[in-house]
Design a protein around this motif. Structure first.
Motif, mmCIF file in Angstrom:
data_model
loop_
_atom_site.group_PDB
_atom_site.id
_atom_site.type_symbol
_atom_site.label_atom_id
_atom_site.label_comp_id
_atom_site.label_asym_id
_atom_site.label_seq_id
_atom_site.Cartn_x
_atom_site.Cartn_y
_atom_site.Cartn_z
ATOM 1 N N ILE A 186 -52.836 -23.935 20.304
ATOM 2 C CA ILE A 186 -53.125 -24.466 21.695
ATOM 3 C C ILE A 186 -53.902 -25.504 21.442
ATOM 4 N N PHE B 198 -54.203 -27.808 24.942
ATOM 5 C CA PHE B 198 -54.159 -27.065 26.197
ATOM 6 C C PHE B 198 -55.318 -27.163 27.005
ATOM 7 N N TYR C 136 -51.829 -23.980 31.970
ATOM 8 C CA TYR C 136 -52.522 -24.825 31.270
ATOM 9 C C TYR C 136 -51.530 -26.169 31.419
ATOM 10 N N VAL D 230 -50.621 -29.412 29.182
ATOM 11 C CA VAL D 230 -50.573 -29.730 27.538
ATOM 12 C C VAL D 230 -50.852 -31.212 27.435
#
Length: 167
Positions: A85, A88, A146, A148
């Motif tokens: 991630i 994120f 989130y 990105v």
């Protein structure tokens, strides 16, 4: 809005997250220490969280975990995808508390990638969350959103762009 089923990492073509993907975090059994530490960090010292006699006079009969402690247990960084991630940025969350969580409960965070989309040149992912106790009951359900960030842009700028900045 543009819809995507998956995003590839900038460095290689490894998928970060895919639409419909489900994953979890390790289970955790809550102790008095979790309640005390959380209270120390937040200053939330309401007696429902630590005073056994007070709690006995409530409909719950036992001290309850702080709602924000329960919510925090759905942290994506503690999940099995934590290494996938990068970029994120946590921008929104929501939770519904369905069952009380008490000392001795073992809870397992569960996640599901519900939506991936682009809006105004920014990319987002919405992940549904759940916290399931040792009896198989869902104690919490919710969501995280989130933004990105582009890995290359993040490296070029030397820092992550704030999700609250206006274009």
């Amino acid at each position: 809005m543009e819809h995507k089923d998956a995003w590839a990492a900038q460095d290689d073509d490894e998928l970060i997250l895919t639409l419909g993907q489900a994953f979890s975090s390790p289970s955790k059994t809550l102790t008095d220490a979790h309640f005390v530490l959380f209270s120390g960090v937040t200053g939330d010292n309401h007696p429902i969280h630590y005073d056994v006699e007070y709690a006995r006079r409530t409909r719950f009969q036992k001290p309850l975990a702080h709602g924000l402690l329960v919510t925090a247990m759905t942290a994506l960084g503690a999940s099995s995808v934590s290494r996938q991630i990068e970029g994120f940025v946590f921008v929104e969350q929501g939770s519904r508390f369905l069952k009380p969580v008490v000392v001795g409960d073992t809870v397992t965070p569960r996640f599901h990638v519900e939506k991936i989309w682009s809006e105004g040149g920014k990319r987002f992912v919405r992940i549904t969350t759940a916290l399931v106790n040792q009896r198989g009951e869902t104690a919490l359900e919710g969501f995280h959103i989130y933004q990105v960030l582009d890995h290359d842009a993040e490296r070029t700028n030397g820092r992550a762009e704030s999700s609250t900045q206006k274009d």
